[in-house]
Design an enzyme around this catalytic site. Structure first.
Site, short mmCIF file in Angstrom:
data_model
loop_
_atom_site.label_atom_id
_atom_site.label_comp_id
_atom_site.label_asym_id
_atom_site.label_seq_id
_atom_site.Cartn_x
_atom_site.Cartn_y
_atom_site.Cartn_z
N ASP A 158 19.21 -6.32 -15.20
CA ASP A 158 19.01 -6.74 -13.80
C ASP A 158 18.15 -7.99 -13.70
O ASP A 158 17.12 -8.00 -13.02
CB ASP A 158 18.41 -5.61 -12.98
CG ASP A 158 18.73 -5.76 -11.49
OD1 ASP A 158 19.53 -6.65 -11.15
OD2 ASP A 158 18.17 -5.00 -10.67
N GLY A 217 0.77 -1.22 0.00
CA GLY A 217 0.00 0.00 0.00
C GLY A 217 0.81 1.27 0.00
O GLY A 217 0.28 2.35 0.13
N VAL A 218 2.13 1.17 -0.15
CA VAL A 218 2.96 2.36 -0.17
C VAL A 218 2.99 2.91 -1.59
O VAL A 218 3.31 2.19 -2.53
CB VAL A 218 4.41 2.03 0.27
CG1 VAL A 218 5.27 3.28 0.21
CG2 VAL A 218 4.40 1.47 1.69
N VAL A 225 6.27 1.88 -9.28
CA VAL A 225 5.59 0.71 -8.74
C VAL A 225 4.75 0.04 -9.83
O VAL A 225 4.50 0.61 -10.88
CB VAL A 225 4.69 1.07 -7.54
CG1 VAL A 225 5.51 1.66 -6.41
CG2 VAL A 225 3.59 2.04 -7.95
#
Length: 487
Positions: A177, A62-63, A68
């Site tokens: 990555d 929830g951040v 994101v």
């Protein structure tokens, strides 16, 4: 139509296990139902994610922060994953669109395929197939019901190699990555490679994370990714699959040179694999991790090496994974007080919590008083720790760093808690890179210690690497839940 962001039972685009397919072109079969690459409007994606609601963030508790990934549903009911970049990541809109369209031309059963993008003002968003069954990191390192079976680990390795071979055949040999977070599981439990790492400017211009122990040596020298760098990263993933842990390549190669193959193997696999298969996978990992890029195999030979090792090819992946078919993974666990403090980078709260828990998770120091006789060197080492603890308690972080450093350099004892405490001292002194190093060292000493992951997250937040920080927070939370389930 707004998104329904509860965990959903099925992805719209069904695929089928075809472990016997080795030709990259064959794996394009089954992708016909995917829509053509689309340039979405910002309003469409805003509606699909309920206004980029924190409730729709896939794995960040929830951040809300840049870069994101959101879970969403389009008006035609298709489920999607939407990656929203920091506005500074792609300053040139034309470069972003060209890259997205190029990656969007790829279609393969081994990829979580890119189906669209959005470039609107400062907004840069990628839209991909939604994979409902979490990441390799979750299933390999932080499993809850059962460890990943040897047969499934072999399948993951082959599917990943096939994905890389397909991308290379289409002129996209570079992948940025490559790690256990980039491997996702679809509704059938089949492993897929995230398409996001194929974007040339992924990770805001940084091709690898700050974890230098796992970075290809040529990238450290030149700052450039080459095709052989991807093979090196594939080798680190083979180590993950073999050991069930994130082992630094240098340490693994030392074990391999010493013919200590079994020390690399996950203890959960004992009795479930043949020595020949284990040896073959160890040797392949060793070849991938060669220092000189030219000595590493190419991706086609990876597929050739892995295909004969496959077992139980007629058994669906969801059966091997223990995933109820058609359901998603369990609910995420709430952050602990320490995890929450690290997510907010509240250093004062972190200090209070670390002071309160003391050394209760530290077996190496907890029993120090049980010994009756100490050498002068050991006594001096312990005195350094005690001086450090006193300074830590009094918030004299410079003195604490000095004392804890003396303890660590003494070399007679190893304490993850000391590394954790010195990590916070470095953060208090605005030395986040040093703090990250200590948190990582604490993890090496105690691989399943949640505090090490929480502190890594705090250091990563300080370095501005919010995506990595949130993923590391999630790792700590899973370990915390696993720890409590055993007590």
């Amino acid at each position: 139509m707004g998104a329904r962001c509860s965990k959903l039972s099925l992805c719209l685009w069904s695929t089928h296990l075809k472990s016997n397919l080795n030709d990259a072109s064959d794996l394009e079969n089954g992708t016909e139902d995917l829509p053509a690459f689309t340039e979405f409007s910002l309003d469409q994606l805003r509606a699909a994610t309920s206004g980029f609601s924190t409730d729709c963030i896939v794995s960040e508790h929830g951040v809300k922060a840049p870069n994101v990934v959101y879970r969403g549903r389009l008006q035609d009911d298709r489920l999607i994953a939407v990656k929203r970049f920091n506005r500074s990541a792609w300053p040139d809109p034309r470069q972003f669109l060209d890259e997205a369209k190029a990656v969007g031309q790829l279609r393969n059963e081994r990829l979580a395929n890119l189906i669209g993008c959005c470039c609107d003002g400062d907004e840069r968003l990628l839209v991909a197939e939604f994979m409902p069954n979490e990441t390799l990191s979750k299933h390999l390192f932080h499993w809850e019901n059962q460890p990943m079976k040897w047969t499934m680990r072999l399948r993951v390795a082959l599917h990943l190699a096939q994905a890389l071979e397909y991308c290379s055949s289409k002129g996209r040999a570079l992948y940025h990555d490559l790690n256990a977070y980039r491997v996702l599981f679809d509704q059938d439990g089949n492993p897929r490679l995230s398409c996001f790492g194929l974007m040339k400017n992924s990770r805001d211009g940084k091709s690898y994370s700050t974890n230098l122990a796992f970075t290809p040596p040529e990238y450290l020298r030149t700052g450039r990714v080459i095709a052989e760098s991807v093979v090196y990263s594939f080798g680190t993933l083979l180590l993950d699959l073999l050991s069930g842990k994130h082992i630094p390549p240098s340490h693994a190669l030392d074990l391999i040179r010493g013919k200590n193959f079994l020390m690399l193997m996950d203890s959960c696999l004992a009795g479930h694999f043949s020595n020949d298969d284990g040896t073959d996978l160890v040797r392949l990992a060793s070849r991938c991790l060669q220092y000189e890029p030219r000595e590493r195999p190419n991706v086609k030979s990876l597929v050739t090496s892995l295909a004969p090792l496959q077992k139980e090819t007629d058994v669906p992946s969801y059966v091997l994974m223990g995933i109820p078919h058609g359901t998603t993974s369990p609910k995420e666990t709430a952050l602990t007080p320490l995890g929450d403090a690290c997510s907010r980078l509240d250093l004062t709260a972190i200090h209070e919590i670390l002071e309160k828990i003391g050394y209760e998770d530290d077996e190496g120091i907890a029993n120090e008083l049980s010994f009756q006789v100490w050498t002068d060197q050991i006594q001096e080492t312990l005195n350094s720790k005690k001086h450090g603890d006193a300074a830590f308690r009094n918030k004299d972080f410079v003195t604490a760093i000095e004392s804890y450093t003396q303890f660590i350099e003494g070399g007679t004892m190893v304490s993850p808690t000391v590394f954790g405490r010195r990590c916070l001292c470095y953060l208090m002194c605005e030395m986040p890179q040093e703090a990250l190093g200590d948190a990582m060292q604490a993890q090496v000493v105690s691989p399943e210690w949640p505090t090490a992951f929480y502190l890594q997250a705090a250091a990563l937040f300080s370095l501005g690497m919010d995506n990595d920080a949130r993923e590391t927070l999630k790792d700590g939370t899973f370990l915390e839940a696993k720890k409590h389930s055993r007590t």
